[in-house]
Motif scaffolding. Sequence first.
Motif, short mmCIF file in Angstrom:
data_model
loop_
_atom_site.label_atom_id
_atom_site.label_comp_id
_atom_site.label_asym_id
_atom_site.label_seq_id
_atom_site.Cartn_x
_atom_site.Cartn_y
_atom_site.Cartn_z
N ILE A 1 -9.68 7.26 2.59
CA ILE A 1 -8.41 7.94 2.29
C ILE A 1 -7.38 7.53 3.62
N ASP A 2 -8.09 7.67 4.75
CA ASP A 2 -7.24 7.24 6.13
C ASP A 2 -7.04 5.75 6.03
N ARG A 3 -7.91 5.11 5.21
CA ARG A 3 -7.49 3.58 5.44
C ARG A 3 -6.36 3.40 4.48
N ILE A 4 -6.36 4.05 3.41
CA ILE A 4 -5.16 3.89 2.49
C ILE A 4 -4.15 4.32 3.09
N TRP A 5 -3.98 5.31 3.70
CA TRP A 5 -2.83 5.70 4.52
C TRP A 5 -2.41 4.76 5.59
N ALA A 6 -3.48 4.36 6.18
CA ALA A 6 -2.83 3.25 7.31
C ALA A 6 -2.22 2.10 6.75
N GLU A 7 -2.95 1.86 5.49
CA GLU A 7 -2.24 0.57 4.68
C GLU A 7 -0.82 0.69 4.37
N TRP A 8 -0.45 1.95 3.80
CA TRP A 8 0.79 2.47 3.42
C TRP A 8 1.74 2.60 4.48
N GLN A 9 1.25 3.16 5.59
CA GLN A 9 2.02 3.20 6.89
C GLN A 9 2.58 1.91 7.46
N ALA A 10 1.48 0.93 7.24
CA ALA A 10 1.93 -0.18 7.74
C ALA A 10 3.26 -0.77 6.81
N ALA A 11 3.16 -0.79 5.44
CA ALA A 11 4.09 -1.05 4.55
C ALA A 11 5.31 -0.11 4.29
N ASN A 12 5.30 0.99 5.17
CA ASN A 12 6.67 1.95 5.00
C ASN A 12 6.75 2.43 6.25
N PRO A 13 7.15 1.56 7.24
CA PRO A 13 7.54 2.00 8.81
C PRO A 13 8.41 3.17 8.85
N GLY A 14 8.32 4.01 9.67
CA GLY A 14 8.90 5.20 9.92
C GLY A 14 8.73 6.23 8.88
N GLN A 15 8.01 6.21 7.90
CA GLN A 15 7.70 7.23 7.01
C GLN A 15 6.63 8.03 7.66
N ASN A 16 7.02 9.21 8.13
CA ASN A 16 6.01 10.09 8.72
C ASN A 16 6.21 11.50 8.07
N PRO A 17 5.04 12.57 8.20
CA PRO A 17 4.96 13.65 7.75
C PRO A 17 6.19 14.59 8.40
N ALA A 18 6.68 15.46 7.70
CA ALA A 18 8.05 16.31 8.48
C ALA A 18 7.14 17.53 8.95
N LEU A 19 6.69 17.37 10.08
CA LEU A 19 5.90 18.58 10.80
C LEU A 19 6.69 18.74 12.06
N ALA A 20 6.99 20.06 12.45
CA ALA A 20 7.55 20.46 13.52
C ALA A 20 6.95 21.85 14.27
N GLY A 21 7.03 21.96 15.14
CA GLY A 21 6.46 22.90 16.03
C GLY A 21 5.04 23.07 15.95
N ALA A 22 4.36 24.32 15.66
CA ALA A 22 2.99 24.51 15.69
C ALA A 22 2.27 23.90 14.57
N ALA A 23 3.31 23.64 13.36
CA ALA A 23 2.67 22.75 12.20
C ALA A 23 2.39 21.33 12.69
N ALA A 24 2.97 20.79 13.61
CA ALA A 24 2.78 19.50 14.20
C ALA A 24 1.65 19.29 15.21
#
Length: 320
Positions: free
Chosen positions: A274-297
């Motif tokens: 699952i982590d590998r698929i995410w890493a692959e997706w990250q490479a294809a979608n730069p700048g797309q990050n989870p919207a997390l702030a404060g304690a949730a981050a």
Amino acid sequence: MANVKRGRKEVKRTRDHGSHNGEPHGHKPHNPPYYDPDYDNPPDYGHESPDNPRYPDHRIYGEYASKKPPRYVPHPFEHMCFKPRKDDYKPPTTCHDDHDDTLCIRKDHRMLTTDEQNRFLNAFTQINVMNALGPLVDIHSNAIHMMHGNPRFLPWHRIYLLRMEELLMMVDPTVCIPYWKSSEEQAFPSWLLGFTPTVNLMSGPHTVTRTIGMFALLPNVADVATAMANGTFNTFAPALEGIHNSGHVWVGGSMASIQFAPCDPVFWMHHCEIDRIWAEWQAANPGQNPALAGAAAIMDPWTETEVDTRDIMALGYSYV
Ligand SMILES: [Cu+2]
């Protein structure tokens, strides 16, 4: 033979009776209760009773035999096991090459040699017997970390995998978590089938069970491609989490329960994929990050923030 025995008994009974004033059918008095005068007044053999009965002899056990034995200090995990000198590790040395000691290169489990499979299972067993695995599994059962069903799912499990890998590497620095590309493989890793460890959890010991294929389908390559086609983290992450959920239920047994799943080594190989698929997706979608702030981050109970989870090379591993 039987006759001889019976004959002997007759003789004995006659003799006993004979000792009580010769009356063959008279009342036989009870035997007096066992009495040992030493029991009430134990003789003095010249030995003090030990202060610490587990360690009775001072000459053998030293201070442990005293009223104030040395305090028990547990070894830190990295010193729990003997390790050969670096030069004596048997090849292949996947994780520590000459340039970087800590970089883990995570492989498809189908690429592992028998030696690498054994090293993974041995390290898993080691961290289990030293009771390092149980507490890590227990962290996953605590919903306070809010690691499922929200944007923390991927970054939180990325750190969780890393902690597991660090633990395994303390026992054997050549071990990295392999990934199980279940969508492509459509089968359970056969070399894990006979490996069902018992893990000591806060709820008690748990022995891994599986009900492979009984309660779900295993998402296939097309399902993964569909998830990968999402262009934003907010749509991609739930799609991938759904694929991940089905994999859990497909293995079944321990893997179907949030509380027990990490007891099964396939949990780590499944999450690695699952982590590998995410890493692959990250490479294809730069700048797309989870919207997390404060304690949730913050990936509690650890200190890494969401930002720290964006770059796997910076975290010290990669996928081949
Ligand atoms: Cu999880």
